[in-house]
Each structure stands twice: as C-alpha cells, then as structure tokens.
Design a protein around this motif. Structure first.
Motif, mmCIF file in Angstrom:
data_model
loop_
_atom_site.group_PDB
_atom_site.id
_atom_site.type_symbol
_atom_site.label_atom_id
_atom_site.label_comp_id
_atom_site.label_asym_id
_atom_site.label_seq_id
_atom_site.Cartn_x
_atom_site.Cartn_y
_atom_site.Cartn_z
ATOM 1 N N LYS A 1 31.151 42.692 40.078
ATOM 2 C CA LYS A 1 30.237 43.306 38.894
ATOM 3 C C LYS A 1 28.886 43.676 39.737
ATOM 4 C CE LYS A 1 32.483 40.896 34.939
ATOM 5 N NZ LYS A 1 32.178 40.356 34.056
ATOM 6 N N GLN A 2 28.317 44.506 39.122
ATOM 7 C CA GLN A 2 26.973 45.128 39.493
ATOM 8 C C GLN A 2 26.132 45.414 38.414
ATOM 9 O OE1 GLN A 2 27.301 49.198 41.063
ATOM 10 N NE2 GLN A 2 25.524 48.900 42.294
ATOM 11 N N THR A 3 24.863 44.757 38.610
ATOM 12 C CA THR A 3 23.897 44.784 37.424
ATOM 13 C C THR A 3 22.667 45.526 38.200
ATOM 14 O OG1 THR A 3 24.461 42.522 36.897
ATOM 15 C CG2 THR A 3 22.273 43.235 36.333
ATOM 16 N N THR B 1 18.832 46.766 37.121
ATOM 17 C CA THR B 1 17.640 46.325 36.003
ATOM 18 C C THR B 1 16.670 47.603 36.317
ATOM 19 O OG1 THR B 1 18.222 44.087 36.329
ATOM 20 C CG2 THR B 1 16.046 44.613 35.376
ATOM 21 N N GLU C 1 30.200 47.575 31.337
ATOM 22 C CA GLU C 1 30.400 46.443 30.466
ATOM 23 C C GLU C 1 29.549 45.999 29.507
ATOM 24 O OE1 GLU C 1 32.713 42.715 32.511
ATOM 25 O OE2 GLU C 1 30.558 42.137 32.076
ATOM 26 N N VAL D 1 19.084 46.579 31.370
ATOM 27 C CA VAL D 1 19.550 45.790 32.383
ATOM 28 C C VAL D 1 21.359 46.410 32.034
ATOM 29 C CG1 VAL D 1 20.760 43.748 33.282
ATOM 30 C CG2 VAL D 1 18.456 43.752 32.375
ATOM 31 N N THR E 1 25.037 46.340 33.061
ATOM 32 C CA THR E 1 26.164 45.596 33.983
ATOM 33 C C THR E 1 27.417 46.219 34.098
ATOM 34 O OG1 THR E 1 25.293 43.451 32.962
ATOM 35 C CG2 THR E 1 27.621 43.388 34.040
ATOM 36 N N LYS F 1 31.385 46.722 35.524
ATOM 37 C CA LYS F 1 32.659 46.034 35.662
ATOM 38 C C LYS F 1 33.065 45.844 36.987
ATOM 39 C CE LYS F 1 34.741 47.887 31.350
ATOM 40 N NZ LYS F 1 35.640 48.870 30.838
ATOM 41 N N SER G 1 31.279 47.412 41.057
ATOM 42 C CA SER G 1 30.292 48.094 41.827
ATOM 43 C C SER G 1 30.574 49.546 41.973
ATOM 44 C CB SER G 1 30.078 47.506 43.208
ATOM 45 O OG SER G 1 30.996 47.619 44.228
#
Length: 560
Positions: free
Chosen positions: A113-115, A117, A160, A171, A173, A175, A177
């Motif tokens: 998973k990639q976040t 910000t 996601e 932010v 997110t 599912k 990258s």
C-alpha cells in the motif's frame, strides 16, 4: 482548423478540423461585438487569441470534456493542480505547484500500500476567499473514483481512502504502489472546491461553466459559438496576471484565423498544421513570431478496431500496416515545414525514454501483404479485393469531417490500401460525435485522430489495457477505443504504471511496446508539431508546454 483530442488519464484527444469537442458555458455574456474586447480597457491590457475549437463542456472529469482546448482556455488557467509540467535541465518534468508547500511525503507499507501526504500551501484560496483544503482533495478524488460518466479513472481506481486530518493536509492511501502517483490531481484533472460542489449536481453545475477559481484567472463569460473571456482572479496567491483581460475567440477556419492575425484582430494563434496554414507559415507572416516545435506530445495515428471485421484478424492488421507508405504520407502532409520523421511508437517524444521503435518493421511491402493475407485464407476477387468466406476486405476510415489535412491523408491511404487489395471507404463524422459516441461505442473500423500526452509520464495502459475498453461494465469510461486485448500486455502496462523503480518502468515499457507492435492495435504515423504564432507586440515567456499547451503561463504575458 484541426485540433487534437486526448483521452484522459494518459492523453487527451485533439480531433481534426480540430479535436472537435465543443464546450458550452452558460455564464452571463458580455459581448462587445468586436470579438470580446472591452472598450473600457486599454489596448495594451487585453489580448484576443484565436481558438480553433469550442469545448463541449466544462465538467473536467466527465467524458464530455475530452477536448484539449477546454483545458487550454479554461481548466488550466482557473483550477489548481498538485503538480505541473515544467522544464528542468532541458526536459519537462512534473514538479509541485504552488498549491503545495513542496514534494508530498510518500511511503510504501508492507504489503504494497502506498500513502501520499499532501501539504497544502497556507496561502492557497479559492476566488471567494475560502481556503483550499484537504476536503477539496477528498471530494475530487472520490468524485473521480466513484462517479459515473468519468472519462478515465486510471490511478484513481487504486484509491483505498482519502482523508483530511486537518485543513491543510490530504492523505491518499492507494491499494498498491504506483510510480505514476504524481498524475493524481494533476495532468488532465484539477482540484475542485468541495464547499461549492459537494451538495450540488457537479455535472449539471459545471458543464456550462463556473464562476469559481483557484488559479490566476477567472471565467468572466462564455458566449456560445463566439468566445470565452478570462479576467484576473484577485484572490490568487501566486503570480497575478499582467493583462486585464484575455479573450479566446472561436475561429474554426484556418484561412479566417490567419487573416485575423494579419489584421491584428487576434494577437495569437495555436494552429494545427493544416495544409493552408503550413504554406503560410513557410512563407512567413509579417510582424509575427512563429515557433515550430517537432518534439511534441501529439501523436497522430490510425486507430484500428480490433473487434470489427476484417481487423479482428491479426494477419489482416499486419497486412494493412504493410500496405501503407508512412514516410510518403508524412512528407506530403508536413514536408513544407521540414517535418519528415515517421513515428514508430505510441509514446511521443515527451516520453521517449520509455519508447522503442518496434513499428519500424512495418514498411510498405506488397509481397508481404500477399503472403499474410493468403496464409490467413484470403483470395482476391474479380475486383482485385481480398475476400474470405464470401466477405470482401472492406472497411471505413473515420475522422472529423472538414479537416483538409486529414482528408488528404485519407485519400492517400485509400489509394495505397486499394493497391494492396483493401477497399477503404471514407466515412467522416461531426467532431461532436467522434469521441462522444463513435469511438467509445466502436462504431468504426479505422479511425484517424491525434492523441496528446498530457504529462511527462509513460502510460500506454489507458489506451491499450483490456480493462480500459469502453463498455457497459465501466460506464463507457475507458479510452481503449481499438478494443485491443493483447496477451501479456496488461501485466506489463500495469507494472509501468505502478512501479516506483524507473529502470523497471523502462524495461517493462519496452517489453509492452514490442507486444503492441506485434499485435498492431493501430499504426502510429507522426508526431504533430506544435506551432505557436504571436504578434510581435506580445511580450513575455511565450513557449509551448508540450503537456499543458501554449497558454500555460498566460499570466506572464504582456503587450508592447
């Protein structure tokens, strides 16, 4: 006049005789009867730009907003984006815009998973004085991910969740990258104001125009069939426009546009290289600066409907590719301005590092045509046309009607295909129909149009992934108009879009390019040059941005 159209997510369509999709903005008009000039503003404070197309709508995430001229005239000047295409060390790259405080923080968790910000500039505000907040990112992202009639959900379908932990933070997110994360809230899409739209029908409220802005300009009026007029956004936190008014006057006839430039009725043009335009460009236009840039993001190609007879056969698609003399077409269309290069990839020079030249194998070779067709069970009939099971190799070629350059290309192609045993009929349609119904619904056999890379990021997936084929399952939101379903390509194209390892992106992109060339879902022809023409009175950093067009820095323009 011609134009382009770029399918979103990767590229926008610019249709011939212009990209042909027309927008309709219903703001209060202030027509002055002279092309939009305001007699209360001095001549050195306003300019008129000739626009060869009028957009269909201003709901920028909907299928009706495919026309690139809508972005040039309204979206880019009025709405904020997370990243912008800017030149760095001689090449165009995506860099954070002044909407952000800098590069977002990116983290990849265990499991993939990639976040992302985003930190929003504390000075960023909408034209009504309300701050641009994380909720605007939330609203925009979910409208694209979950909405109906969305032109392209590439990247957004991976979302996601989107959260706004505070007013100046968003932010996202994902599912999994993706190396293309910078295209989110950038490229073809911009950030929209949640506080204005969240309780409204967005499509209905925006399609005919809007009076809010988060960019240097605001839309003052859109007079249908006449012009769009921009005025400065006094609440913009960045560089303020130096001009007090810019009017985009719709002039769809090339000769009329050049006459307007010569007479001083307009001060700038961005013409598609039509035949009569190129002859005038070669001859020169008095008191006019002309810049021709061949390293553009504009790809002109033949787009083959892989699901339609006779092109549901790979052998026929390959034979058709060998029936065409592409160098002769390019020379005939663009030789006057020195453009001779045949395009051998569906990736433009803007993303050339990810491209190969696999289509170079397809040269005009009538013996090869004979071998391919006969091995596939075809035989010539009495008219010399290939025939199989009683059905001749007949098909239509379709582009936007009224484009002289494209019509000449069709005539050349018709002759070449006929000599190779194919019966090609020209069946052109109105620009408003080409990308709103004909292409999405697959009502064509061969299409001729231009697609534009709108960000310096490789993404052939939105044009050739099998899940991007428009249909009932995806609400006709995909732009794989060729209906291509290429074994092995989906995984490669998804990796190109998602990996954060640039070396891997290049390797996988090259592998995908090879498969695409073998499958012949279409045939690239040339890179259409960018041409910007400005009166010698126009001052400032006039330069075509291959991703954002010629008016990307309009706020810095002045008049002598």
């Amino acid at each position: 006049m011609t134009s382009f159209t770029r399918p979103r997510g990767r590229r926008r369509l610019r249709a011939a005789a212009a990209a042909g999709l027309a927008f309709a903005l219903g703001l209060t008009a202030c027509s002055t009867g002279d092309g939009g000039l305001d007699q209360n503003i001095s001549d050195d404070e306003q300019i008129v730009i000739g626009a060869e197309q009028e957009p269909d709508c201003a709901d920028w995430i909907a299928t009706c907003a495919a026309n690139i001229w809508g972005s040039y005239t309204m979206r880019i000047p009025t709405l904020p984006r997370a990243f912008e295409s800017r030149k760095t060390d001689g090449s165009w790259e995506l860099v954070p815009s002044d909407l952000l405080t800098g590069e977002p923080r990116v983290a990849i968790a265990e499991g993939g998973k990639q976040t992302i910000t985003y930190s929003i500039n504390p000075e960023a505000q909408w034209s009504d004085g309300e701050p641009i907040t994380g909720e605007d990112f939330v609203y925009t992202g979910l409208q694209i991910r979950d909405g109906d009639d969305i032109f392209d959900k590439s990247g957004y379908s991976l979302i996601e969740s989107i959260d706004a932990p505070n007013e100046r933070t968003a932010v996202v997110t994902l599912k999994t990258s993706t190396g293309s994360w910078k295209k989110l809230f950038s490229g073809d899409y911009s950030v929209l104001p949640s506080h204005i739209l969240k309780s409204e029908d967005r499509a209905e409220m925006m399609k005919d125009g809007y009076d809010f802005s988060g960019g240097p300009w605001k839309i003052e009026s859109w007079v249908k069939g006449v012009s769009v007029t921009l005025v400065p956004n006094d609440n913009y936190w960045g560089e303020k426009p130096k001009l007090k008014k810019v009017t985009f006057q719709f002039i769809t006839d090339t000769a009329a546009a050049f006459l307007a430039l010569k007479s001083g009725q307009v001060q700038a043009l961005y013409p598609t290289p039509q035949l009569d335009a190129m002859s005038q460009i070669k001859a020169g236009v008095p008191n006019t600066n002309i810049d021709v840039d061949t390293d553009s993001g504009n790809l002109e190609a033949l787009w083959i409907n892989n699901a339609a007879f006779p092109f549901d056969s790979l052998a026929v698609r390959q034979a058709f590719a060998h029936s065409i003399d592409r160098p002769a077409i390019v020379e005939r269309l663009y030789g006057q301005i020195g453009v001779e290069q045949v395009q051998q990839s569906f990736l433009t020079p803007l993303n050339g590092v990810y491209a190969r030249e696999d289509f170079s194998r397809y040269t005009r070779d009538l013996e090869k045509v004979e071998d391919l067709m006969m091995d596939d069970g075809w035989r010539r009939n009495e008219e010399g046309i290939w025939e199989k099971n009683g059905k001749p190799a007949e098909f239509r070629i379709t582009t936007q009607s009224g484009n002289q350059r494209r019509e000449l290309a069709e005539q050349i192609l018709q002759k070449q295909a006929g000599e190779a045993g194919f019966s090609m009929k020209i069946a052109n349609v109105a620009g408003a129909d080409l990308f709103s119904s004909v292409a999405p619904k697959g009502d064509f056999e061969v299409g001729l149009w231009t697609i534009i890379d709108t960000v310096p990021e490789p993404d052939l997936g939105s044009s050739f992934r099998s899940d991007a084929i428009p249909g009932d399952d995806n609400g006709f939101s995909g732009i794989n108009f060729t209906r291509a379903n290429i074994p092995g390509a989906d995984g490669l194209l998804n990796t190109v879009a998602r990996t954060t390892d640039d070396k891997e992106r290049i390797t996988k992109s090259h592998a995908a390019e090879k498969l695409i060339a073998e499958a012949v879902p279409g045939i690239p022809i040339d890179t259409v040059p960018n041409i910007v023409m400005t009166s010698s009175k126009v001052k400032g950093p006039v330069e075509v941005n291959p991703a954002e067009g010629p008016f990307w820095n309009l706020e810095a323009w002045t008049l002598d």
